[in-house]
Enzyme design. Structure first.
Site, PDB file in Angstrom:
ATOM      1  N   GLY A  72      -7.135 -23.076 -29.043  1.00  0.00           N
ATOM      2  CA  GLY A  72      -8.478 -22.999 -29.627  1.00  0.00           C
ATOM      3  C   GLY A  72      -8.604 -23.940 -30.812  1.00  0.00           C
ATOM      4  N   THR A  73      -7.547 -24.056 -31.582  1.00  0.00           N
ATOM      5  CA  THR A  73      -7.559 -24.937 -32.756  1.00  0.00           C
ATOM      6  C   THR A  73      -7.853 -26.378 -32.339  1.00  0.00           C
ATOM      7  OG1 THR A  73      -6.002 -23.504 -33.899  1.00  0.00           O
ATOM      8  CG2 THR A  73      -6.106 -25.794 -34.650  1.00  0.00           C
ATOM      9  N   ASN A 151     -13.236 -13.268 -36.337  1.00  0.00           N
ATOM     10  CA  ASN A 151     -11.904 -12.765 -35.983  1.00  0.00           C
ATOM     11  C   ASN A 151     -11.414 -11.638 -36.887  1.00  0.00           C
ATOM     12  OD1 ASN A 151     -12.042 -15.327 -37.507  1.00  0.00           O
ATOM     13  ND2 ASN A 151      -9.912 -14.878 -37.962  1.00  0.00           N
ATOM     14  N   GLN A 181     -12.824 -15.586 -30.110  1.00  0.00           N
ATOM     15  CA  GLN A 181     -12.729 -14.117 -30.091  1.00  0.00           C
ATOM     16  C   GLN A 181     -13.774 -13.476 -29.180  1.00  0.00           C
ATOM     17  OE1 GLN A 181     -10.353 -12.293 -31.314  1.00  0.00           O
ATOM     18  NE2 GLN A 181      -9.332 -13.710 -32.718  1.00  0.00           N
ATOM     19  N   SER A 201      -9.757 -19.816 -26.067  1.00  0.00           N
ATOM     20  CA  SER A 201      -8.294 -19.885 -26.068  1.00  0.00           C
ATOM     21  C   SER A 201      -7.734 -18.856 -25.089  1.00  0.00           C
ATOM     22  CB  SER A 201      -7.808 -19.589 -27.489  1.00  0.00           C
ATOM     23  OG  SER A 201      -6.411 -19.607 -27.547  1.00  0.00           O
ATOM     24  N   GLY A 202      -6.599 -19.201 -24.465  1.00  0.00           N
ATOM     25  CA  GLY A 202      -6.040 -18.332 -23.429  1.00  0.00           C
ATOM     26  C   GLY A 202      -5.344 -17.079 -23.945  1.00  0.00           C
ATOM     27  N   HIS A 203      -4.706 -17.198 -25.124  1.00  0.00           N
ATOM     28  CA  HIS A 203      -3.813 -16.088 -25.504  1.00  0.00           C
ATOM     29  C   HIS A 203      -4.529 -14.874 -26.096  1.00  0.00           C
ATOM     30  CE1 HIS A 203      -3.187 -16.725 -29.999  1.00  0.00           C
ATOM     31  NE2 HIS A 203      -3.812 -17.837 -29.687  1.00  0.00           N
ATOM     32  N   THR A 239      -0.205 -35.246 -20.222  1.00  0.00           N
ATOM     33  CA  THR A 239      -0.062 -34.599 -18.915  1.00  0.00           C
ATOM     34  C   THR A 239      -0.506 -33.146 -19.016  1.00  0.00           C
ATOM     35  OG1 THR A 239       1.771 -36.056 -18.418  1.00  0.00           O
ATOM     36  CG2 THR A 239       1.616 -34.046 -17.095  1.00  0.00           C
ATOM     37  N   CYS A 324      -3.678 -15.651 -39.407  1.00  0.00           N
ATOM     38  CA  CYS A 324      -3.495 -16.915 -40.132  1.00  0.00           C
ATOM     39  C   CYS A 324      -3.498 -16.715 -41.637  1.00  0.00           C
ATOM     40  CB  CYS A 324      -4.609 -17.897 -39.811  1.00  0.00           C
ATOM     41  SG  CYS A 324      -4.862 -18.095 -38.089  1.00  0.00           S
TER      42      CYS A 324
HETATM   43  N1  PLP Z   1     -10.895 -19.392 -33.755  1.00  0.00           N
HETATM   44  C1  PLP Z   1     -10.798 -18.068 -33.930  1.00  0.00           C
HETATM   45  C2  PLP Z   1     -12.023 -17.280 -34.235  1.00  0.00           C
HETATM   46  C3  PLP Z   1      -9.554 -17.443 -33.827  1.00  0.00           C
HETATM   47  O1  PLP Z   1      -9.456 -16.118 -34.025  1.00  0.00           O
HETATM   48  C4  PLP Z   1      -8.412 -18.224 -33.540  1.00  0.00           C
HETATM   49  C5  PLP Z   1      -7.080 -17.602 -33.478  1.00  0.00           C
HETATM   50  O2  PLP Z   1      -6.831 -16.566 -34.022  1.00  0.00           O
HETATM   51  C6  PLP Z   1      -8.583 -19.597 -33.343  1.00  0.00           C
HETATM   52  C7  PLP Z   1      -9.834 -20.151 -33.455  1.00  0.00           C
HETATM   53  C8  PLP Z   1      -7.419 -20.481 -33.010  1.00  0.00           C
HETATM   54  O3  PLP Z   1      -7.020 -20.309 -31.670  1.00  0.00           O
HETATM   55  P1  PLP Z   1      -5.560 -20.763 -31.232  1.00  0.00           P
HETATM   56  O4  PLP Z   1      -4.605 -19.723 -31.730  1.00  0.00           O
HETATM   57  O5  PLP Z   1      -5.610 -20.819 -29.741  1.00  0.00           O
HETATM   58  O6  PLP Z   1      -5.331 -22.089 -31.830  1.00  0.00           O
END
Ligand code: PLP
Length: 378
Positions: A72-73, A151, A181, A201-203, A239, A324
């Site tokens: 996601g970042t 988040n 989220q 984001s996948g996780h 890749t 974070c």
């Molecule tokens: N944006 C939000 C709102 C998130 O909560 C997070 C991760 O906690 C991210 C972005 C970043 O995602 P990733 O961990 O896949 O980089």
């Protein structure tokens, strides 16, 4: 670990059975390079394309509007930093003060380069005002970036209306939303919105870590962060990580319908809310309209880290805010005017479809025990 009560699903989730199965298959059987022209490459390419199809169906958009990234970042950074390379564009960026650092940091970097940044401040329920957005939009606006779900507190922003306002008042501006989220949790129909760019984001949805999604509306031109072999239609060279892309597809396949899942999750959320209301020593930081996956509470007088460790000894896992933040006082809670003592004692419970009412009961009784056993820190 047996019998764990994992209530930190906004930090990350346990990969589901299909995710692991599809990852394994891609690692052990379908391990070709999607760019190779032979059969091995073609099989890998088919897997990537099927995953792209699943994401597109899920978001109600075209397959060629979906790009895979590493997280996601990266999706957020790609969307935001691309503004730099747009010619004849304005210099005003509008965002909110409660975005995730992966949005705030690239925006701060642009601010240092001379962009004017307007931070919209939410009200006490964590929601921004469309009126305030409207009054800040002008012809110099090049980007509006507003997260769909916060988040830390789970507040939901009115992004459909925000995107419409943006396009009406500043048609040249791009509208981006960080939906990390929200993806897989709130039904999202991109066909019905004016959103240009969306990150996921996948996780966070029982998929693997290390896989991100960037939706880019057809016709929107942005520049890549990574240059190289031109994969992902030149938007993201490197890749393709086929196993993680397949794992993401596994996670989406297991969700099936976000609408149905939402209903089920709401029942658990309502149960948790009801149970927590019985605890007269807590204060709610999340509003009642938030996403039914996150409840942020404060236990004033107790430090969240101390509470967290007490709970951890009982195999109950929650967080003190976002993963974070790593112990720093939450800027999100400050924005919604929580007091220092409330911020100090904040806990975020975040649920997934694997949680049960029993998990909520275990948490509540352990928290009561913590409050009776531990000394108040203040
Ligand atoms: N944006 C939000 C709102 C998130 O909560 C997070 C991760 O906690 C991210 C972005 C970043 O995602 P990733 O961990 O896949 O980089």
């Amino acid at each position: 670990m047996n019998n764990i009560v994992y209530l930190d699903n906004s930090a990350t989730t346990k990969p589901c059975v299909k995710a692991v199965e599809y990852i394994n298959n891609a690692l052990c059987e379908n391990w070709g390079n999607p760019s190779s022209l032979h059969l091995m490459g073609m099989n890998a390419e088919i897997a990537v394309s099927e995953a792209r199809g699943s994401v597109a169906t899920f978001l109600h958009c075209r397959e060629d509007e979906i790009f895979f990234t590493s997280c996601g970042t990266e999706s957020n950074n790609t969307a935001i930093m691309s503004i730099k390379y747009k010619k004849h564009n304005g210099k005003r960026i509008i965002t909110t003060a409660i975005e995730h650092p992966s949005v705030l940091e690239p925006i701060k970097a642009l601010e240092k380069e001379g962009y004017e940044v307007i931070y919209l401040h939410p009200d006490k329920s964590g929601v921004i005002s469309l009126e305030e957005l409207k009054s800040n939009l002008n012809s110099d606006t090049c980007l509006v970036s507003i997260m769909l779900v916060n988040n830390e507190i789970g507040s939901i922003q009115p992004i459909i209306e925000a995107a419409e306002l943006t396009k009406r008042i500043a048609p040249n501006a791009l509208f981006h939303t960080d939906a990390v989220q929200a993806f897989g949790k709130l039904p999202i129909n991109l066909q019905k919105t004016k959103i240009d760019l969306l990150s996921a984001s996948g996780h966070k949805i029982h998929g693997p870590k290390g896989i991100g999604i960037l939706y880019k509306r057809k016709g929107v031109n942005i520049s890549p962060l990574l240059l190289g072999g031109g994969q992902e239609k030149n938007l993201r060279s490197g890749t393709e990580c086929v196993p993680l892309i397949c794992g993401l597809k596994g996670a989406i396949d297991e969700i099936g319908s976000a609408e149905k899942l939402y209903q089920k999750q709401k029942e658990l959320f309502d149960y948790a809310h009801c149970k927590l209301c019985e605890l007269d020593f807590i204060k709610f930081n999340s509003n009642s309209e938030c996403i039914p996956y996150i409840i942020n509470i404060s236990v004033p007088g107790y430090r969240s880290e101390v509470l967290q460790h007490f709970l951890e000894r009982k195999n109950i896992f929650v967080s003190s805010g976002s993963a974070c933040a790593k112990g720093e006082l939450s800027y999100v809670l400050r924005e919604i005017e929580a007091s220092a003592i409330e911020i100090d004692g904040a806990l975020r419970l975040s649920f997934s479809r694997y949680n049960t009412n029993d998990d909520v009961d275990s948490f509540c009784s352990a928290l009561c025990e913590a409050v009776s056993v531990l000394k108040k820190s203040i």
